[in-house]
Scaffold this active site. Structure first.
Site, short mmCIF file in Angstrom:
data_model
loop_
_atom_site.label_atom_id
_atom_site.label_comp_id
_atom_site.label_asym_id
_atom_site.label_seq_id
_atom_site.Cartn_x
_atom_site.Cartn_y
_atom_site.Cartn_z
N LEU A 1 -26.10 26.60 -2.03
CA LEU A 1 -26.94 26.59 -0.82
C LEU A 1 -27.42 25.17 -0.54
O LEU A 1 -27.55 24.75 0.61
CB LEU A 1 -28.14 27.53 -0.99
CG LEU A 1 -29.01 27.62 0.26
CD1 LEU A 1 -28.29 28.31 1.40
CD2 LEU A 1 -30.32 28.32 -0.03
N TYR A 2 -27.65 24.40 -1.61
CA TYR A 2 -28.03 22.99 -1.44
C TYR A 2 -26.99 22.29 -0.58
O TYR A 2 -27.32 21.63 0.42
CB TYR A 2 -28.15 22.32 -2.81
CG TYR A 2 -28.27 20.82 -2.71
CD1 TYR A 2 -29.46 20.23 -2.28
CD2 TYR A 2 -27.21 19.99 -3.04
CE1 TYR A 2 -29.57 18.86 -2.17
CE2 TYR A 2 -27.31 18.62 -2.95
CZ TYR A 2 -28.49 18.05 -2.51
OH TYR A 2 -28.60 16.68 -2.40
#
Ligand SMILES: O=C(O)[C@H]1O[C@H](OP(=O)(O)OP(=O)(O)OC[C@H]2O[C@@H](n3ccc(=O)[nH]c3=O)[C@H](O)[C@@H]2O)[C@H](O)[C@@H](O)[C@@H]1O
Length: 408
Positions: A218-219
């Protein structure tokens, strides 16, 4: 038999009173549970009211009237510290902003801010999502550049706290770009993207021309989203924007959540460290990049950034939009990283070799830096062994003096 009409009336009146009574109670409950939200976050209201002329003077003084007046977000972070110091040293006006969040030890962030303070850089304690605070800063100083380094970092933590990535890397970025697009004059923006946008790509070295649509965490997805958001603000408002894809930056004053940092800590304590390997039993590898090289790349990006073309929220012409890899071009495996640390610490590590967990990591990174070389004059000069020595020396000094203040 029909009841007298006065009886009807009094019953009607008492029902009306009862209804009015319960309506009032209901409204009071609503007000209690959902108080009217202020026009901007309460924190910011308080901060701006409390700020006063002394606070304003410190900001103006920190920015000074240099040709470059730079707002550095995430100034108490690892890269933020080094970039702010380098800008100040060469004579630029610098104001920092940082929310000192507790993702990792805040004492380290406070020490970095203290170091900046001694160097003449004032760090405002505040959040990039606080639009009113950003507007205030732009009222006080006509920033020529914004170096946007504030972010929720780390690839693995995204599974534990996904919303913090959305809050910092997406909402926070939009908040910063909103302030920049409305400023008059608009500053040029340089911001931290990440090597993680290359995700599961297998062709190496990674080039800016490659696809970036298969993020593994997700980063990475929030950084990729940031690059698209940058395009939008460039297109609509004429903001000059440069994104820098950093490759596993390390060095003194680094981040304790990164492997080289906590491996050092754990080796010194005799604790077991987990070394990830790929499915084909090869060790995972990173294009570890030393902080001083990254700083040179950041300054190169800032110095070659063209002016934004808009003002006060209106575009006046086409503006510059760039993205660059800032890596080292020589990947090193994690087991070699540990070998280096063992030599520098003069201690054997207790290694536990494990398959790389599926929590956002990618098996390798490797930067093609020819574009940054050509456009920014970027040329990394520090190999992992040399850079790690600098880190280990700093680590020993910092943690043996953790209660004292030390200078870089
Ligand atoms: O280049 C980037 O864009 C990213 O670099 C780092 O991410 P990462 O390269 O994963 O750095 P570390 O978390 O320090 O991991 C370095 C290497 O050690 C490995 N590792 C990590 C942790 C561990 O316990 N064992 C282990 O072998 C990882 O798989 C990786 O190959 C930063 O943490 C990100 O914020 C940054 O954006």
């Amino acid at each position: 038999m029909d009841k007298p009409s006065y009886l009807h009336r009094s019953r009607f009146l008492s029902r009306t009173k009862l209804l009015a009574f319960w309506t009032l109670i209901f409204l009071a409950l609503l007000l209690f549970l959902f108080p009217k939200s202020p026009p901007f976050p309460a924190d910011s209201t308080r901060r701006i009211l409390q700020a006063g002329p002394l606070w304003e003077n410190r900001i103006r003084h920190s920015a000074n009237s240099h040709p470059h007046r730079v707002l550095v977000t995430g100034a108490a972070g690892f890269v933020g510290l080094h970039v702010s110091l380098a800008l100040k040293r060469r004579g630029d006006g610098v104001v920092g902003i940082d929310n000192f969040n507790p993702y990792y030890e805040t004492s380290l962030k406070r020490s970095r801010a203290a170091l900046l303070d001694r160097a003449g850089v004032f760090v405002v304690e505040g959040d990039i999502n606080d639009g009113a605070l950003l507007i205030k800063l732009f009222e006080l100083v006509k920033f020529t550049h914004v170096m946007h380094l504030a972010a929720q970092a780390g690839v693995r933590y995204a599974m534990r706290n996904p919303s913090s990535y959305v809050q910092s890397n997406i909402a926070g970025l939009v908040s910063v770009l909103e302030a920049c697009k409305s400023a008059n004059p608009q500053p040029a923006v340089v911001w931290a993207s990440s090597s993680s946008v290359y995700g599961l790509n297998s062709r190496v070295p990674f080039s800016e021309k490659d696809r970036t649509d298969q993020p593994a965490s997700l980063y990475a997805a929030t950084k990729k989203a940031g690059e698209e958001i940058a395009h939008t603000y460039n297109h609509i408002y004429g903001l000059s924007i440069t994104g820098l894809r950093f490759f596993t930056v390390y060095g003194p004053w680094g981040r304790p959540d990164m492997a080289y940092f906590f491996f050092t800590k754990d080796i010194l304590k005799g604790k077991t460290i987990r070394v990830f390997e790929r499915a084909d039993q090869k060790s995972v590898a990173r294009d570890f990049t030393y902080i001083d090289d990254i700083v040179k790349g950041c300054l190169g990006a800032l110095d070659t950034a063209e002016k934004s073309t808009g003002s006060g929220g209106r575009k006046k012409g086409k503006a510059q939009l760039r993205v660059f890899n800032l890596g080292n071009t020589s990947p090193v495996t994690v087991s070699e990283l540990v070998d280096n640390l063992e030599n520098l610490l003069n201690m054997k590590a207790n290694r536990m070799v494990l398959p790389m967990p599926r929590n956002g990591d990618v098996p390798f990174t490797h930067a093609n830096i020819s574009l940054a070389q050509k456009e920014l004059g970027y040329k990394p000069t520090t190999d992992l062994k040399t850079g790690l020595k600098e880190f280990v020396d700093w680590y020993r000094l910092y943690y043996s003096n953790s209660r004292k203040k030390i200078v870089l």
